[in-house]
Scaffold this motif. Structure first.
Motif, short mmCIF file in Angstrom:
data_model
loop_
_atom_site.label_atom_id
_atom_site.label_comp_id
_atom_site.label_asym_id
_atom_site.label_seq_id
_atom_site.Cartn_x
_atom_site.Cartn_y
_atom_site.Cartn_z
N LEU A 5 0.80 -1.22 0.00
CA LEU A 5 0.00 0.00 0.00
C LEU A 5 0.83 1.27 0.00
O LEU A 5 0.28 2.38 0.02
N ASN A 6 2.14 1.13 -0.06
CA ASN A 6 3.01 2.30 -0.18
C ASN A 6 2.88 2.87 -1.59
O ASN A 6 3.24 2.22 -2.57
N PRO A 7 2.35 4.10 -1.73
CA PRO A 7 2.12 4.67 -3.06
C PRO A 7 3.40 4.79 -3.88
O PRO A 7 3.34 4.87 -5.11
N HIS A 8 4.54 4.83 -3.24
CA HIS A 8 5.80 5.03 -3.96
C HIS A 8 6.57 3.73 -4.20
O HIS A 8 7.68 3.76 -4.74
N CYS A 9 5.99 2.62 -3.82
CA CYS A 9 6.69 1.33 -3.99
C CYS A 9 6.77 0.96 -5.48
O CYS A 9 5.72 0.89 -6.15
N LYS A 19 4.69 -10.66 5.59
CA LYS A 19 4.05 -9.57 6.31
C LYS A 19 4.65 -8.20 5.98
O LYS A 19 4.08 -7.17 6.34
N PHE A 20 5.80 -8.20 5.30
CA PHE A 20 6.44 -6.94 4.93
C PHE A 20 6.79 -6.99 3.44
O PHE A 20 7.16 -8.05 2.91
N CYS A 21 6.66 -5.83 2.79
CA CYS A 21 6.95 -5.76 1.36
C CYS A 21 8.43 -6.09 1.11
O CYS A 21 9.32 -5.53 1.76
N GLY A 25 9.80 -2.68 2.19
CA GLY A 25 9.78 -2.97 3.62
C GLY A 25 8.54 -2.51 4.35
O GLY A 25 8.45 -2.66 5.58
N SER A 26 7.52 -1.95 3.65
CA SER A 26 6.30 -1.48 4.32
C SER A 26 5.49 -2.66 4.85
O SER A 26 5.52 -3.76 4.29
#
Length: 382
Positions: A5-9, A19-21, A25-26
Motif C-alpha cells: 500500500l506504499n504509493p511510492h513502492c 508480512k512486509f513488502c 519494507g512497508s
C-alpha cells in the motif's frame, strides 16, 4: 498475493505469506488483519483495493480505501480530508442498512488514513449496461422500487448522497439486490446545512442544477436517480438527452423500446430543473409509484358482481318445454299489455301508422318461435 500500500513502492506485488513488502519494507497487513490483494480503483483523493480479512477463519473479502490526495493546494487537500472523514462517519451511521456497505474499520497507519468496508460482490449498473444493453421498463420499475427505500433510509437520517449514478449502484450477485455505494460525497442536511452554499460535488451528467451551485437538497438525489434511469434506458449520457436550446428533456427520442406514459411522467417529474416542481421527498415519489402500480393491477369492473370463482365455467342448462311455454306466455301478456287499441278521437295527432298485431297473429308468431327453439333444443320433456 499481497499488494503493498506504499504509493511510492516500485514493485508492490508480494506473495501472500509475507508480512512486509520485499521491495520497500512497508507493512502489508493493516491493523494486523487486513491484507490488500489488488487495486480496483483510483481517484483524485485516493486508491481502492480489494482485500481479505485475515483475522476471520473464512477470510472474507473487504474493500480498503486509502486516502492519498493527488491534487495540489491547501484548500483542496483540506476539503479531501473532510470528505474522507465524512465518508467514514456516514458509513458508520448508514451501514446497518442491508443495501449499504458496512463500515468495518477506520484508522491511520504510517501517516496515511484508511477506511475498510464491506465488499459487495457484483457489477455496477454501468457495467451491466455495457454487457447487457439498454434496460427495459420493467427493470426501471424494479430499480426504483429497490433503491428508493435505500434513499428513504438515508434521507430520514438527514444524509444527501450527492453522487447517485450507475457506477455507484451495484447489483449484488447473491440476492440480485441493488446496493448504493460511495458515500464520499454525502452531506449532512442537519441544522443550517441545507441553507448554506457548499462545494459542488458529484458527476456533472447526473447532478441537479441546484447542486451544481452548491445547494444540494433531498430532491437533488431524486434528480440524479432520474438521470440514472434515462441513461440506462437510452444508453446515452444524460447530457445528450437534453435539448439545451429549448430547455427540455428529449430522452424519449432515444429509447431502444417505448415506455409507458406513466413511467415517462414519473421520470420527467424526477428530472424537473426547478426543484420545487420536482418530487420533494422520496415518500411523495413512492406514493406516486404505488398509485401507478395499483392502477395497473386493478382489473376492469365487470358488468355483474362476482360472488364465487368457479374452478370451471358453469354449464348452460337447457330449458324444458314447460319453462318455454311459461316464458312465451309472459312475452304474450307483456306485448298485448303494451299494444293498446288506437283511440278514435279525431283531435289526436295521426302520428302512429303501425297497427298492433291481433291476438291470433301474436299466438301464431309465438308458436313459430317455440317451434324454432324446440327444433334447436333436443332436450327431452320433463
Amino acid at each position: 498475493m499481497s499488494y503493498c500500500l506504499n504509493p511510492h513502492c516500485p514493485k508492490p506485488k508480494n506473495p501472500d505469506d509475507v508480512k512486509f513488502c520485499r521491495t520497500c519494507g512497508s507493512k502489508l497487513l493493516l491493523k494486523e488483519r487486513y491484507r490488500a490483494i489488488k487495486p480496483i480503483g483510483q481517484g483524485g483523493f485516493g486508491k481502492t483495493f480489494l482485500a481479505v480479512d485475515e483475522d476471520k477463519p473464512s477470510k472474507p473479502r473487504c474493500v480498503i480505501k486509502q486516502f492519498y490526495p493527488q491534487a495540489q493546494g491547501t484548500n483542496t487537500i483540506a476539503k479531501a480530508v473532510e470528505l474522507f472523514n465524512q465518508e467514514a462517519v456516514q458509513l458508520d451511521e448508514l451501514g446497518k442498512h442491508p443495501q449499504i456497505p458496512e463500515l468495518l474499520a477506520y484508522f491511520t497507519q504510517e501517516d496515511r488514513q484508511y477506511l475498510v468496508q464491506e465488499f459487495i460482490d457484483g457489477q455496477n449498473l454501468a457495467q451491466e449496461l455495457a454487457h447487457r444493453g439498454a434496460f427495459s421498463e420493467t427493470q426501471i420499475w424494479q430499480l426504483l422500487n429497490d433503491l428508493l427505500s435505500v434513499l428513504q433510509f438515508c434521507h430520514a437520517r438527514h444524509i444527501i448522497h450527492r453522487d447517485i449514478k450507475p457506477e455507484n449502484i451495484i447489483l449484488r450477485e447473491s440476492d440480485r439486490k441493488l446496493v448504493l455505494v460511495d458515500f464520499g460525497a454525502a452531506k449532512s442536511a442537519t441544522g443550517t446545512a441545507l441553507n448554506q452554499t457548499g462545494t459542488s460535488i458529484g458527476s456533472p451528467e447526473y447532478v441537479a442544477p441546484e447542486q451544481m451551485r452548491g445547494r444540494a437538497v433531498f430532491a437533488s438525489d431524486i434528480y440524479s436517480l432520474g438521470a440514472t434511469c434515462i441513461n440506462l434506458l437510452t444508453v446515452r449520457s444524460p447530457f445528450d438527452s437534453y435539448d439545451t436550446n429549448n430547455g427540455t428533456w428529449v430522452w424519449q427520442q432515444y429509447l431502444k423500446t417505448p415506455v409507458s406514459n406513466q413511467l415517462s411522467r414519473i421520470l420527467n417529474k424526477m428530472l424537473e430543473s426547478i426543484p420545487i416542481r420536482r418530487y420533494q421527498t422520496v415518500d411523495e415519489l413512492l406514493n406516486d409509484l404505488n398509485q401507478q402500480s395499483q392502477a395497473a393491477a386493478t382489473p376492469a369492473i365487470s358488468a355483474k358482481p362476482l360472488t364465487t370463482q368457479p374452478t370451471s365455467p358453469p354449464a348452460v342448462v337447457p330449458k324444458t318445454h314447460s319453462q318455454i311455454d311459461l316464458e312465451l306466455e309472459q312475452m304474450k301478456t307483456l306485448f298485448l299489455g303494451k299494444a293498446q287499441p288506437q283511440n278514435n278521437n279525431q283531435n289526436q295527432p295521426k302520428t302512429q301508422s303501425i297497427q298492433p298485431s291481433s291476438k291470433s297473429q301474436i299466438d301464431a308468431e309465438l308458436e313459430e318461435l317455440k317451434a324454432k327453439y324446440l327444433g334447436n333444443n333436443n332436450t327431452p320433456n320433463q
